[in-house]
Design a protein around this motif. Structure first.
Motif: not given
Length: 252
Positions: A182, A208, A224
């Motif tokens: 992430i 992400r 995202d």
């Protein structure tokens, strides 16, 4: 997403994460560089090295900086809290204020792309010392304190305009961007390179990408998730959700 990716959260923080602490955004609509273009010379390497008057003005700016009165805010504390839960986290910051570390994040987990305002470095012999000691000399009447070791010109240990980023720090930042699961860009316009490119790099390598910023950025289309809520509440909520999601993975 591949199950063997290292579950690392990378956070790229910009000026917006520190505005709640009283540190202004230098590049924003009301930022210092917009209000006083001449002030940019104070942090431009060639001007600083060539002009003693620029250096004297720069030392006064450092002496009076809001940084010394600033305290970490809820967003900084949320990042430190995330680290304490055991989630592997690294912060790549464009800020020079040291507030991530003051909030309790271990220094080894913070990459300061643009250096730190809390130290000074000699442009001659590269000796490093505390900014506080240099500012004490300014307050005592020395308008342009020289290096105690060699007499050279001192500057803050920040990357001035006209200087390159530390290649080791940048290499580490690239590795983190490529290896994280992430990538959260928070409080940054994602317009200053090469820091901004880290967001795109992370997305291309399967991370992400979450962008938390008041204004649109050039990387929003790759994200995202784009969050426009105030950072002081949005980032803690986002990081708490990551902890909960990780807990469900462990127990699921």
């Amino acid at each position: 997403m591949s199950s063997n990716r290292k579950p690392l959260v990378a956070i790229l923080s910009g000026a917006g994460i520190s505005t709640d602490s009283g540190i202004p955004d230098y590049r924003g609509p009301n930022g210092l560089w917009r209000r006083d273009p001449e002030a940019e010379k104070l942090v431009t390497y060639d001007h600083y090295m060539a002009d003693p008057d620029i250096r004297r003005r720069a030392w006064l700016m450092r002496r009076d900086s809001e940084t010394w009165r600033a305290q970490p805010n809820g967003a900084h504390h949320a990042v430190a809290r995330l680290e304490r839960t055991g989630v592997p986290v690294r912060v790549i910051t464009q800020n020079v204020d040291g507030l991530h570390q003051l909030a309790g994040l271990p220094a080894r987990k913070v990459l300061e792309l643009h250096g730190t305002a809390r130290a000074v470095v000699c442009t001659g012999c590269a000796a490093r010392s505390e900014m506080a000691e240099a500012l004490d000399r300014v307050r005592a009447g020395d308008p342009d304190p020289a290096c105690r070791a060699c007499g050279g010109i001192l500057k803050s240990a920040t990357v001035m305009f006209g200087q390159r980023l530390d290649p080791v720090v940048l290499t580490d930042a690239v590795a983190i961007a490529k290896g994280c699961e992430i990538f959260i860009a928070v409080g940054t316009s994602l317009q200053v390179q090469p820091a901004a490119s880290l967001a795109g790099m992370a997305a291309r390598h399967g991370a992400r990408l979450v962008i938390v910023n008041a204004d649109p950025t050039p990387y929003d289309d790759l994200a995202d998730e784009v969050v426009r809520e105030p950072i002081g509440t949005a980032l803690p909520a986002l990081l708490d959700a990551i902890v909960q999601e990780r807990g469900r993975r462990v127990t699921g």
